[in-house]
Design an enzyme around this catalytic site. Sequence first.
Site, PDB file in Angstrom:
ATOM      1  N   CYS A  41      13.688 -61.357   2.691  1.00  0.00           N
ATOM      2  CA  CYS A  41      12.455 -61.369   3.484  1.00  0.00           C
ATOM      3  C   CYS A  41      11.893 -62.771   3.642  1.00  0.00           C
ATOM      4  O   CYS A  41      11.583 -63.209   4.752  1.00  0.00           O
ATOM      5  CB  CYS A  41      11.424 -60.451   2.840  1.00  0.00           C
ATOM      6  SG  CYS A  41       9.862 -60.416   3.735  1.00  0.00           S
ATOM      7  N   CYS A  46      12.145 -61.410   7.235  1.00  0.00           N
ATOM      8  CA  CYS A  46      10.838 -61.157   7.859  1.00  0.00           C
ATOM      9  C   CYS A  46      10.048 -62.418   8.158  1.00  0.00           C
ATOM     10  O   CYS A  46       9.534 -62.586   9.270  1.00  0.00           O
ATOM     11  CB  CYS A  46       9.983 -60.274   6.943  1.00  0.00           C
ATOM     12  SG  CYS A  46      10.856 -59.041   6.005  1.00  0.00           S
ATOM     13  N   LYS A  49      11.751 -65.089  10.609  1.00  0.00           N
ATOM     14  CA  LYS A  49      11.897 -64.400  11.897  1.00  0.00           C
ATOM     15  C   LYS A  49      10.548 -64.303  12.605  1.00  0.00           C
ATOM     16  O   LYS A  49      10.437 -64.563  13.805  1.00  0.00           O
ATOM     17  CB  LYS A  49      12.474 -63.010  11.681  1.00  0.00           C
ATOM     18  CG  LYS A  49      12.515 -62.143  12.927  1.00  0.00           C
ATOM     19  CD  LYS A  49      12.637 -60.676  12.560  1.00  0.00           C
ATOM     20  CE  LYS A  49      11.350 -60.180  11.889  1.00  0.00           C
ATOM     21  NZ  LYS A  49      11.469 -58.785  11.437  1.00  0.00           N
ATOM     22  N   TYR A 175      16.866 -53.200  14.906  1.00  0.00           N
ATOM     23  CA  TYR A 175      15.664 -53.993  15.160  1.00  0.00           C
ATOM     24  C   TYR A 175      15.938 -55.493  15.074  1.00  0.00           C
ATOM     25  O   TYR A 175      15.305 -56.283  15.781  1.00  0.00           O
ATOM     26  CB  TYR A 175      14.529 -53.582  14.220  1.00  0.00           C
ATOM     27  CG  TYR A 175      14.733 -53.911  12.763  1.00  0.00           C
ATOM     28  CD1 TYR A 175      14.251 -55.097  12.239  1.00  0.00           C
ATOM     29  CD2 TYR A 175      15.379 -53.029  11.909  1.00  0.00           C
ATOM     30  CE1 TYR A 175      14.429 -55.413  10.904  1.00  0.00           C
ATOM     31  CE2 TYR A 175      15.558 -53.329  10.581  1.00  0.00           C
ATOM     32  CZ  TYR A 175      15.085 -54.522  10.072  1.00  0.00           C
ATOM     33  OH  TYR A 175      15.271 -54.826   8.753  1.00  0.00           O
ATOM     34  N   GLU A 179      14.946 -57.869  18.118  1.00  0.00           N
ATOM     35  CA  GLU A 179      13.970 -58.938  17.889  1.00  0.00           C
ATOM     36  C   GLU A 179      14.518 -60.300  18.285  1.00  0.00           C
ATOM     37  O   GLU A 179      13.827 -61.095  18.939  1.00  0.00           O
ATOM     38  CB  GLU A 179      13.537 -58.939  16.422  1.00  0.00           C
ATOM     39  CG  GLU A 179      12.648 -57.762  16.057  1.00  0.00           C
ATOM     40  CD  GLU A 179      12.369 -57.652  14.572  1.00  0.00           C
ATOM     41  OE1 GLU A 179      11.331 -57.077  14.207  1.00  0.00           O
ATOM     42  OE2 GLU A 179      13.199 -58.130  13.766  1.00  0.00           O
ATOM     43  N   HIS A 434     -14.173 -51.184  22.335  1.00  0.00           N
ATOM     44  CA  HIS A 434     -13.929 -51.418  23.747  1.00  0.00           C
ATOM     45  C   HIS A 434     -14.272 -52.857  24.139  1.00  0.00           C
ATOM     46  O   HIS A 434     -15.254 -53.408  23.644  1.00  0.00           O
ATOM     47  CB  HIS A 434     -14.787 -50.450  24.572  1.00  0.00           C
ATOM     48  CG  HIS A 434     -14.577 -50.571  26.053  1.00  0.00           C
ATOM     49  ND1 HIS A 434     -13.438 -50.104  26.670  1.00  0.00           N
ATOM     50  CD2 HIS A 434     -15.343 -51.133  27.017  1.00  0.00           C
ATOM     51  CE1 HIS A 434     -13.527 -50.361  27.969  1.00  0.00           C
ATOM     52  NE2 HIS A 434     -14.670 -50.989  28.201  1.00  0.00           N
ATOM     53  N   GLU A 439      -8.100 -48.711  21.304  1.00  0.00           N
ATOM     54  CA  GLU A 439      -8.980 -47.581  21.612  1.00  0.00           C
ATOM     55  C   GLU A 439      -8.237 -46.470  22.346  1.00  0.00           C
ATOM     56  O   GLU A 439      -8.687 -45.318  22.371  1.00  0.00           O
ATOM     57  CB  GLU A 439     -10.182 -48.036  22.429  1.00  0.00           C
ATOM     58  CG  GLU A 439      -9.862 -48.445  23.851  1.00  0.00           C
ATOM     59  CD  GLU A 439     -11.107 -48.800  24.651  1.00  0.00           C
ATOM     60  OE1 GLU A 439     -12.113 -48.069  24.556  1.00  0.00           O
ATOM     61  OE2 GLU A 439     -11.068 -49.824  25.365  1.00  0.00           O
TER      62      GLU A 439
END
Length: 449
Positions: A41, A46, A49, A175, A179, A434, A439
Site C-alpha cells: 500500500c 494505494c 497510485k 481496478y 486506474e 445543496h 445529496e
Amino acid sequence: MQHFDLLVIGAGSGGVRASRIAANLGAKVAVAEERYLGGTCVNVGCVPKKLFVYASHFSDLYSQARGFGWSVANPQLSWATLRESKDREIERLNGVYANLLDNAGVTLLEGHARLLGDKRVMVGAEEVSADRIIIAVGGWPFVPEFPGREHVIDSNDVFFLDELPDEIVIVGGGYIAAEFAGIFNGLGVKTHLVYRGDLFLRGFDDDIRLFMAEQMRAKGIHVHFNADVTSIDLDDAGIRNVTLNNAEVLTAGQVMYATGRRPLLDNLGLEATKVSLTAKGTIEVDDDFATREPGVYAIGDVVGRAELTPVALAEGMALARNLFGEAGQSVNYDLIPTAVFTQPNIGTVGLGEAAARERFGEIAVYQSSFKPMQLSLTDSNERCLIKVIVDVASDKVLGCHMVGPEAGEIIQGLAVAMTAGATKADFDRTIGVHPTLAEEFVTLREAVR
C-alpha cells in the site's frame, strides 16, 4: 536465541497493525521485514497510485478552467519531478511506520523470514522463536507466460519508470488496470486497455461497469474488450509491437500487465509446517485466522478474503485483540466500502443489483445519471451515475453505488449509514447538502425498476 510472544512476518498494513495492537496489550512483539515498511500500500500501491491519480487530474482541470474564465497557457508535465516528489513522500511514510513500531516497543528484524517449524523462524542469518506467529506477507503482481513477456512491466515497476512513454498498452480488467488507464491518459499518454472478457471490473454492479466503460471511451482511452495478448516483439527503436488474439497489432513504448496478484509465499518455509493452501493458492485459515499449524496465523492479502488495505488492518486488529486482549473479535466482510480511482471515480458499498436480486428476491432500484454541476460551464461530456438498491420487504438499503467526482469520499459516509442498518426511509428523511453530488443519494424518490 531471541524469544517473543508474537512474531509477525511482514511489515505491511495488516502486520504493522497487528504488532502494534499486540504490543500495546503487553505482548513482547517482533516484526520481520525484508523489503520496505508499509508494504504494498505505502510503497507500490494505494499511496503512490493516488498521488499519480491526483497528478493526472490536472489535465482535465486545466481544460475545464477556461469555462470559468481562467486562461491557462501551455501547461507541461515533468515526469521526473512527479516521480521524485512521490519518492520523497514514500520515504517519509517509511519513517512514519518505523516510528510507529518503535514507539509501540516492537522489535524490527530486517531480513527474509523462513519458517523452520516448532515455532522457530530464521530471519536473515538469525534464528528466533515465538509463541505465536502471524504471516502477513501480502501479494506480488502476477504476469502470465507468453512470447515477449520480458518486454512488459508490472504494477510494481510502473512507479519507477525513467520516462513517460508516448503510448502504453495496459493489460487487465481489475481496478489496478482501470486506474492506471486513467492515470496515463490524464498524463497525456495515448492509452490502450486490453481485457480478455466482455466487460472489465468483474464483481462490481453491472450498470457501474457499463457506465465506466462509456466514460473511459469518452475521455479518449482505447478500450479493447474480448481481446488478449498473444505475443510482444521489441523493435530496434524500443517500440513494443503487441499482437492480440484478434490479429490486431498495437504499438507502444510500454506494456503494463495488471493481471492479478499472487500470495508472496516464496521460500517462506511452509513445507516445514502443517500450513495448507486453498485451491486459489492462498493460506487456508479458519474464522479466527488460524492455520493448521498450531500457533501460526495468517491475515491480509495472503489469505485473500478481500485484498484491500482496510480489510488487512481490520483483520490484524481483530486477531491481535483475540490473542492478547478480549476474545470474540471478528471482521464483517459484508459491507466493505470500495473506491476505484478511475476518472471519474467509482465508489461502492454493499450489493450490486444482480447479487441483491438473487439474495433478496424483490428489490427496488433507484438510479440517476447527470452532468455534475462543476462541469456545467465546461465543454466536458463527463457524467455521473448514482444508484441505490433497496430490499422491498424490509426497506433496508442493500447497496449504494456511484461514478463521479470524489465518489470514494462520498461513499465512506454512506457505508456508516448502511453499517448502522439504514433504510430507504432513513435516506428519504435525511436533509441533503445543496448543491452537492452527495445529496442525490437522499433525493431519489422514484424507483426505476
